[in-house]
Design a protein around this motif. Structure first.
Motif: not given
Length: 244
Positions: A17-19, A79-83, A102-107, A218-223
């Motif tokens: 799931v993208p941000g 898998v959720g990134h950010s938002y 959760f990848v740099a994400a809001f849990c 990494s920065g916010h978007c390692p993908m």
């Protein structure tokens, strides 16, 4: 069937799931690597202008994800990134979901929102002051987005990513979570130590809620900046948590 074929057949499906402002294409490089290792992947595009049709609100995103999940056979790792982390944490009972990443994400805890968590501590280049509201939708200036999200990406990758961003409905930042689904399954956090959108200290506070954590430089978007490293982490966590 060979042992290798049997192992691949038993691998969980990775649903990604993208941000905010991003579509499923943000995951393209990671999906390619995971699928090469035998993991079925379902990258999700959430509803919004220029993306998928449907309800573009926070709860509309949750409903959309739940519909996607009903069409996936076998075990699922979300898998959720950010938002996207807020969205996966909001899902109601889906037995197939065996773990979450959760990848740099809001849990989020129940009652929290993306805005409340991210704006509570200074330092974010993607906080309230960086976001432009036009009617019911939120956006970012291209140069602001580039610095906040893609500062460590190759220039061509950053340019393409910025050009792909689309508006986001305003309530995605401010709606309060009603569930913390990450409490119900093994959950893992990937802290991005160069992140300018969700500062690392905020991420580490969120990560402390989960079962395990790794850090990636990494920065916010390692993908986009380090897809190989992120794919290896996702694969490792997915196998470990679905075999428990």
């Amino acid at each position: 069937m060979s042992g290798s074929d049997s192992q691949r057949k038993s691998l969980p499906t990775i649903v990604l799931v993208p941000g905010m402002w991003h579509a499923a294409s943000a995951w393209d490089a990671v999906v390619k690597l995971l699928e090469a290792d035998g993991f079925p992947c379902v990258p999700v595009t959430l509803p919004g202008p220029g993306r998928a049709g449907g309800d573009a609100t926070f709860h509309g995103h949750r409903d959309h994800l739940e519909r996607v999940l009903t069409g996936v056979a076998g075990d699922v790792v979300l898998v959720g990134h950010s938002y996207g982390g807020a969205v996966i944490g909001e899902i109601r009972a889906v037995p197939a979901v065996r773990s979450m990443i959760f990848v740099a994400a809001f849990c989020l805890e129940v009652g929290e929102s993306v805005a409340a968590v991210n704006d509570a501590q200074p330092g974010s280049d993607a906080g309230a002051s960086a976001i432009v509201r036009s009617g019911d939708y939120l956006s970012m200036a291209p140069e602001t987005a580039k610095e906040a999200f893609y500062h460590d990406c190759p220039p061509a990758v950053a340019e393409q990513a910025v050009a792909s961003l689309t508006p986001e409905f305003h309530d995605t930042r401010t709606t309060r979570a009603t569930r913390a689904a990450w409490r119900e399954v093994p959950s893992h956090y990937v802290v991005c130590t160069q992140d300018r959108a969700i500062v690392p200290d905020v991420q580490r506070t969120l990560a402390a809620r989960l079962d395990s954590v790794r850090e990636i430089d990494s920065g916010h978007c390692p993908m986009l900046s380090q897809p190989g490293r992120l794919a290896r982490i996702i694969a490792d966590v997915a196998v470990r948590t679905t075999r428990q």
